[in-house]
Design a protein around this motif. Sequence first.
Motif, PDB file in Angstrom:
ATOM      1  N   PHE A 199      12.374   2.719  -6.299  1.00  0.00           N
ATOM      2  CA  PHE A 199      11.109   2.010  -6.559  1.00  0.00           C
ATOM      3  C   PHE A 199      10.348   2.718  -7.687  1.00  0.00           C
ATOM      4  O   PHE A 199       9.778   2.073  -8.571  1.00  0.00           O
ATOM      5  N   GLN A 200      10.329   4.041  -7.617  1.00  0.00           N
ATOM      6  CA  GLN A 200       9.630   4.794  -8.671  1.00  0.00           C
ATOM      7  C   GLN A 200      10.306   4.600 -10.025  1.00  0.00           C
ATOM      8  O   GLN A 200       9.637   4.462 -11.052  1.00  0.00           O
TER       9      GLN A 200
ATOM     10  N   GLY B  15       6.309   5.189  -4.984  1.00  0.00           N
ATOM     11  CA  GLY B  15       7.015   5.965  -3.960  1.00  0.00           C
ATOM     12  C   GLY B  15       6.469   5.740  -2.570  1.00  0.00           C
ATOM     13  O   GLY B  15       7.050   6.194  -1.587  1.00  0.00           O
ATOM     14  N   ALA B  16       5.350   5.049  -2.487  1.00  0.00           N
ATOM     15  CA  ALA B  16       4.723   4.791  -1.182  1.00  0.00           C
ATOM     16  C   ALA B  16       5.045   3.408  -0.654  1.00  0.00           C
ATOM     17  O   ALA B  16       4.488   2.975   0.346  1.00  0.00           O
ATOM     18  N   ARG B  17       5.957   2.709  -1.318  1.00  0.00           N
ATOM     19  CA  ARG B  17       6.277   1.347  -0.860  1.00  0.00           C
ATOM     20  C   ARG B  17       7.093   1.367   0.430  1.00  0.00           C
ATOM     21  O   ARG B  17       7.823   2.309   0.713  1.00  0.00           O
ATOM     22  N   GLN B  18       6.951   0.290   1.186  1.00  0.00           N
ATOM     23  CA  GLN B  18       7.714   0.160   2.425  1.00  0.00           C
ATOM     24  C   GLN B  18       9.206  -0.021   2.083  1.00  0.00           C
ATOM     25  O   GLN B  18       9.539  -0.519   1.006  1.00  0.00           O
ATOM     26  N   MET B  19      10.058   0.392   2.985  1.00  0.00           N
ATOM     27  CA  MET B  19      11.504   0.269   2.784  1.00  0.00           C
ATOM     28  C   MET B  19      11.944  -1.203   2.768  1.00  0.00           C
ATOM     29  O   MET B  19      11.257  -2.074   3.279  1.00  0.00           O
ATOM     30  N   VAL B  20      13.090  -1.441   2.151  1.00  0.00           N
ATOM     31  CA  VAL B  20      13.747  -2.757   2.234  1.00  0.00           C
ATOM     32  C   VAL B  20      15.168  -2.521   2.726  1.00  0.00           C
ATOM     33  O   VAL B  20      15.652  -1.387   2.758  1.00  0.00           O
TER      34      VAL B  20
ATOM     35  N   VAL C  92      16.005   4.895  -1.677  1.00  0.00           N
ATOM     36  CA  VAL C  92      15.305   3.645  -2.017  1.00  0.00           C
ATOM     37  C   VAL C  92      13.941   3.913  -2.661  1.00  0.00           C
ATOM     38  O   VAL C  92      13.573   3.291  -3.666  1.00  0.00           O
ATOM     39  N   ALA C  93      13.173   4.851  -2.110  1.00  0.00           N
ATOM     40  CA  ALA C  93      11.821   5.096  -2.629  1.00  0.00           C
ATOM     41  C   ALA C  93      11.881   5.626  -4.066  1.00  0.00           C
ATOM     42  O   ALA C  93      11.015   5.316  -4.887  1.00  0.00           O
TER      43      ALA C  93
ATOM     44  N   GLU D 134       2.742   6.024  -7.035  1.00  0.00           N
ATOM     45  CA  GLU D 134       2.360   5.023  -6.042  1.00  0.00           C
ATOM     46  C   GLU D 134       3.540   4.148  -5.609  1.00  0.00           C
ATOM     47  O   GLU D 134       3.595   3.694  -4.471  1.00  0.00           O
TER      48      GLU D 134
END
Lengths: 394, 394
Positions: free
Chosen positions: A249-250, A24-29, A245-246, A22
């Motif tokens: 996050f993971q 991996g589904a975050r919005q980019m920064v 980036v994703a 999940e």
Amino acid sequence: VNRFEANLRIPGPTSLPDVVREAGARQMVNHRGPEFAVLQNSIVARLKTFYRTENDILIVTAAGTGGLESAIVSFLSPGDKVLAVSIGAFGDRFAKIATAYGADVTKVAFDWGKAADVARVREALLAGGPWKAVLMTQNETSTAVTNPIAALAAVATQVAPDALILADAISGLGAVPFETDAWGLDVVVSGSQKAWMVAPGLSFVSVSPRAWEAAATAKMPKFYFDLAAHKTSAEAGQTPWTPAVAVMFQLDAALKLMEQEGLEDIWKRHAAVGAAVRAGLTTLGFKLLADPAFASDTVTGAWIPDDLDWKTFNGKLRKYGLAVAGGQGALKGKIFRIGHLGHVTVPNILNAIAVLELALLEMGRPVTPGAAVAAAQVAALESMGAAVAEGIAR
Amino acid sequence: VNRFEANLRIPGPTSLPDVVREAGARQMVNHRGPEFAVLQNSIVARLKTFYRTENDILIVTAAGTGGLESAIVSFLSPGDKVLAVSIGAFGDRFAKIATAYGADVTKVAFDWGKAADVARVREALLAGGPWKAVLMTQNETSTAVTNPIAALAAVATQVAPDALILADAISGLGAVPFETDAWGLDVVVSGSQKAWMVAPGLSFVSVSPRAWEAAATAKMPKFYFDLAAHKTSAEAGQTPWTPAVAVMFQLDAALKLMEQEGLEDIWKRHAAVGAAVRAGLTTLGFKLLADPAFASDTVTGAWIPDDLDWKTFNGKLRKYGLAVAGGQGALKGKIFRIGHLGHVTVPNILNAIAVLELALLEMGRPVTPGAAVAAAQVAALESMGAAVAEGIAR
């Protein structure tokens, strides 16, 4: 995608825990902004606890092979004498990268399925040199063998104290005991899609102070994989090129899970899982590839019997949702491999053994229903230190 | 992460549509299995329609800079004469990679903010050679200028017909008009985090038949970025090294969105958005960096006025959820850049302009409330071919 393929038992990419998926589904920064700097600094500090190191760790956006290339090109020059200890396809690959960039590589190779013999490595070190670097593999994914890397590093340090020790720890670090600093490893490469339970796309590379000294005079051509450029950027909370980036996050989410479990409990879990796989496969009648004294707790390879139609067998495994890996290089078509690292538990592996058993039974092979699962259960419990009552279990 | 930062207006990573984000949360698959082969083959076939090419396209797990390195090392040899046309930091980077690997690079550089002058490129081509390759940038992200790449390629083809044309199209392809085959471009590099609306981690490289011929004799050292190895693997439905699987899932989802919208409508949307940004910034009193005749429709750069405290201003933008990018290289601290490519609409950009206006008003700058938004609206409508009634809009 096969919607039934729930049991991904290949040695990477490994199956991801839900919270990791999940993330991996975050919005980019903005990768040049303050949030990214906080994220990268936090990840690096936490990776260091798993690496057991105070060295720098750089994050490279690439597969593990890219991390290996960064370890070669950032510290060596064309013509440098390099001893490459190889016990399989990935040891060969590390050597090939050094050769491609002009190093003078001497390979000490061992039969596939065997660990490196420390005495033979000592002889090879004594027979040549002066060595600029020694390459070694902690865990050889192609043969499912874990090297005695502490002993290999010790002999390199003793015989060739000026040589850098460059270690491929891609498929073991984070799952089985590993000590970057205590073992004196100068450069250690790992990859996100292995023990770290994260999608592929990132490689991690630790670098010792004396490796940085070597970097200052290293002349191999490089650009993307220049770790010195990564260090300069990391000091500003950035990466030299746009990072995955994703996947970061993971990784942030996965490190939280790993911290909750604790490093030593992670090692114990992998030991239990490894024991269960080996017991289960052996009971099913498979012959294992690896020397039992050096069998890996992250991946297991088994010979495909001559009278087993692999395509039919693997088709049944896939039908029942189990994905296993084939052989690599010289072992293509001769073995299959079960990955058991990262997000994998004893019950997960009992399920995989049960599916293997089911498929063999369905093919009319002489297998006792439940016997392999039983053997795997006992092996796992014994690994975890639980006594199994004789009358019940045997 | 700043939970209010909803408006990511940097030139990559770009903001991801929800269905793309969510595809990043999928469970892993076996990257050597049949599902992956189907996925990669489908992605490559669809990328070709956006590249407007019948050439091969290879997927490399790396940032765009890694894609540029693959374009250099896969086709060239040390000592090869290379003409590098540079109009900014990324043109310089492409040249630096070639130099790092031993090419004999002649750089034709233009003032930052200007496009490459075709006549001067012709002179440079005539003054040297024989050229093995000509490097050019389609869209220079650091200066927000789009080169007349069709004309540059035509002059290269005319003056140096044997030279390969290697194009960095990372921040433009998929957003603004581009013709790989019609313009005779041998190697074209793009990156997932730009027009493709996907997280960073993948680079795409198209390769013409005559570039493959050059690959057969190319002698630059290489391993990870060897595109010939990628081609061999792709023919078996694989990649040579473990690919960034989650980013490929996102790309699959993003390509579906791009196909639904249609390539020409995507181009029109970027033209409208670009016109809106330029009109809005100009009305706010900012001086734009790019020559208006070659202003990019994917990114806009504006000079920071001497009397504007950038740190305070940018802090306000961030407070209101707007992330913009700073300058790169020689322009660091002198300009800011607004990215407007990929998942971006005219209303998104009106929002960004409104936030810029709000922050300037809050700082007591002489700005008329609403004027910049109005100018952006009119520019966007005119770009889309809508007539704006004189009495209302002006």
